[in-house]
Design a protein around this motif. Sequence first.
Motif, PDB file in Angstrom:
ATOM      1  N   PRO A 224       3.028   6.596  -2.364  1.00  0.00           N
ATOM      2  CA  PRO A 224       4.346   7.160  -2.038  1.00  0.00           C
ATOM      3  C   PRO A 224       5.336   6.085  -1.610  1.00  0.00           C
ATOM      4  O   PRO A 224       4.968   5.087  -0.975  1.00  0.00           O
ATOM      5  N   VAL A 225       6.600   6.296  -1.950  1.00  0.00           N
ATOM      6  CA  VAL A 225       7.690   5.390  -1.576  1.00  0.00           C
ATOM      7  C   VAL A 225       8.317   5.893  -0.276  1.00  0.00           C
ATOM      8  O   VAL A 225       8.561   7.087  -0.122  1.00  0.00           O
ATOM      9  N   HIS A 226       8.571   4.978   0.657  1.00  0.00           N
ATOM     10  CA  HIS A 226       9.150   5.329   1.949  1.00  0.00           C
ATOM     11  C   HIS A 226      10.671   5.244   1.866  1.00  0.00           C
ATOM     12  O   HIS A 226      11.208   4.319   1.235  1.00  0.00           O
ATOM     13  N   PRO A 227      11.408   6.172   2.489  1.00  0.00           N
ATOM     14  CA  PRO A 227      12.871   6.169   2.354  1.00  0.00           C
ATOM     15  C   PRO A 227      13.542   4.915   2.914  1.00  0.00           C
ATOM     16  O   PRO A 227      14.603   4.509   2.422  1.00  0.00           O
ATOM     17  N   ASP A 228      12.965   4.286   3.926  1.00  0.00           N
ATOM     18  CA  ASP A 228      13.541   3.062   4.497  1.00  0.00           C
ATOM     19  C   ASP A 228      12.850   1.804   3.986  1.00  0.00           C
ATOM     20  O   ASP A 228      13.501   0.813   3.627  1.00  0.00           O
ATOM     21  N   LEU A 229      11.531   1.828   3.959  1.00  0.00           N
ATOM     22  CA  LEU A 229      10.765   0.619   3.661  1.00  0.00           C
ATOM     23  C   LEU A 229      10.499   0.410   2.178  1.00  0.00           C
ATOM     24  O   LEU A 229      10.035  -0.659   1.780  1.00  0.00           O
ATOM     25  N   GLY A 230      10.762   1.413   1.366  1.00  0.00           N
ATOM     26  CA  GLY A 230      10.591   1.247  -0.074  1.00  0.00           C
ATOM     27  C   GLY A 230       9.156   1.462  -0.522  1.00  0.00           C
ATOM     28  O   GLY A 230       8.428   2.286   0.041  1.00  0.00           O
ATOM     29  N   ALA A 231       8.725   0.691  -1.526  1.00  0.00           N
ATOM     30  CA  ALA A 231       7.416   0.883  -2.155  1.00  0.00           C
ATOM     31  C   ALA A 231       6.392  -0.104  -1.606  1.00  0.00           C
ATOM     32  O   ALA A 231       6.723  -1.229  -1.225  1.00  0.00           O
ATOM     33  N   SER A 232       5.135   0.328  -1.575  1.00  0.00           N
ATOM     34  CA  SER A 232       4.041  -0.597  -1.284  1.00  0.00           C
ATOM     35  C   SER A 232       3.869  -1.552  -2.468  1.00  0.00           C
ATOM     36  O   SER A 232       4.117  -1.184  -3.617  1.00  0.00           O
ATOM     37  N   THR A 233       3.453  -2.773  -2.166  1.00  0.00           N
ATOM     38  CA  THR A 233       3.262  -3.780  -3.217  1.00  0.00           C
ATOM     39  C   THR A 233       1.933  -4.499  -3.003  1.00  0.00           C
ATOM     40  O   THR A 233       1.349  -4.461  -1.917  1.00  0.00           O
ATOM     41  N   VAL A 234       1.476  -5.159  -4.064  1.00  0.00           N
ATOM     42  CA  VAL A 234       0.266  -5.975  -3.966  1.00  0.00           C
ATOM     43  C   VAL A 234       0.469  -7.262  -4.746  1.00  0.00           C
ATOM     44  O   VAL A 234       1.069  -7.263  -5.824  1.00  0.00           O
ATOM     45  N   THR A 235      -0.009  -8.360  -4.180  1.00  0.00           N
ATOM     46  CA  THR A 235       0.042  -9.665  -4.840  1.00  0.00           C
ATOM     47  C   THR A 235      -1.353 -10.270  -4.811  1.00  0.00           C
ATOM     48  O   THR A 235      -2.012 -10.287  -3.764  1.00  0.00           O
ATOM     49  N   PHE A 236      -1.792 -10.775  -5.970  1.00  0.00           N
ATOM     50  CA  PHE A 236      -3.100 -11.425  -6.080  1.00  0.00           C
ATOM     51  C   PHE A 236      -2.839 -12.935  -6.036  1.00  0.00           C
ATOM     52  O   PHE A 236      -2.714 -13.604  -7.058  1.00  0.00           O
ATOM     53  N   GLY A 237      -2.762 -13.429  -4.811  1.00  0.00           N
ATOM     54  CA  GLY A 237      -2.199 -14.756  -4.600  1.00  0.00           C
ATOM     55  C   GLY A 237      -3.089 -15.912  -4.990  1.00  0.00           C
ATOM     56  O   GLY A 237      -2.585 -17.006  -5.269  1.00  0.00           O
ATOM     57  N   GLN A 238      -4.412 -15.714  -5.016  1.00  0.00           N
ATOM     58  CA  GLN A 238      -5.317 -16.814  -5.319  1.00  0.00           C
ATOM     59  C   GLN A 238      -6.572 -16.254  -5.957  1.00  0.00           C
ATOM     60  O   GLN A 238      -7.083 -15.209  -5.544  1.00  0.00           O
TER      61      GLN A 238
END
Length: 386
Positions: A224-238
């Motif tokens: 779910p997208v939050h009205p203030d904080l926006g969308a959750s994200t994921v990064t596969f950094g290494q």
Amino acid sequence: MDNHNSDAMELTMNLVRIDSTDPGAYEGEIGEFIFQYLKGLDVPVIKKEVLPGRFNVMARLEGEEQAPALVYICHMDTVTTGEGWTVSPFGAEVIKGRIYGRGACDMKSGLACALSAFTSMALKARNGQKPKRTFVFIGTVDEEDFMRGAEAAIADGWVTKDCWILDTEPTNGRIEVAHKGRTWFEIAVKGITAHASTPWKGADAIAAMAEIIAFIRRRIASCPVHPDLGASTVTFGQIEGGYRPYVVPDSCRVWIDMRLVPPTDTTSAVTIVEDAIAAAIQEIPGITASYQITGNRPYVEKDEQSPLLKALGEACQKVTGEPAAVSLFPGYTDTAVIAGKLGSHNCMSYGPGDLELAHKPDEYVPCEDILRCEEVLTQLAEDLLF
């Protein structure tokens, strides 16, 4: 706004000239500079070691009433210098109304503004004015790494849930009061080696990790997208794994950064990771996988009823003549650590500079931003203390 002779301008330049990179020189020299500066104000000053040779600094101006303490908390470290500079990273050169140098905006100018405001209040007290509430300055270590300085400030009782706490991260003129959560995972996959000409005799750990990564990406995108904080994200950094192109890899490891918004939290993220591993085991027979959580910072939501938010907004209005926009901070800060751990609704960020310039070559802060923030932080302290 009054373009007076600014203590914060001079302090910013002095602080930028001190290398406090993390990793690198760390905070020993800058911490001692700040400690000696505060000692000159004739107020109680403490330095407390957090890591070998690295100490938090705290000064306290005692108030007369049992009101929540006002706390300005600022980190003393910066990221490493890096490549690509066209000016000296520690030169503090003033060019076309900007101060250049590593940490100029993140966050030595904000640190300077907080010190200037604290100095103004200490001088008022020295001249016989009695502050109503306690005013605290804290300089922390390790913010650019694991934020152990902020955690130590909590453990040492320098901040409590009842305090009103402001950090001076660069916010580009906004008051920033909310943060996405930050959860880190390390996932390890074990497979079975075989020759690449007969891959069915092995179990491909990298292929399995690809399944895990794809699964997690899809699930996070569907949160779910939050009205203030926006969308959750994921990064596969290494990621690492394998030996040679002609060998079926028997190991693979990935490090993941998730930025989570309500209602998705670390518990939800664990379910996603476990489901991803289960799906990969079904898809690539013979592999096994495990995970560990290497970082867990909860999200912080905006509280419209926060008295500190109201007071800071009023101070901005007095100094600039217009209300400051209220938004979220895209990263994670010392005040976010405090808000998350203590459940405080009076933790926020307001400081000079633009976060987009932080961590980059030729980092700078506009001088007019320093003047504005110095006045706002001083106005806020005057309003709340006297």
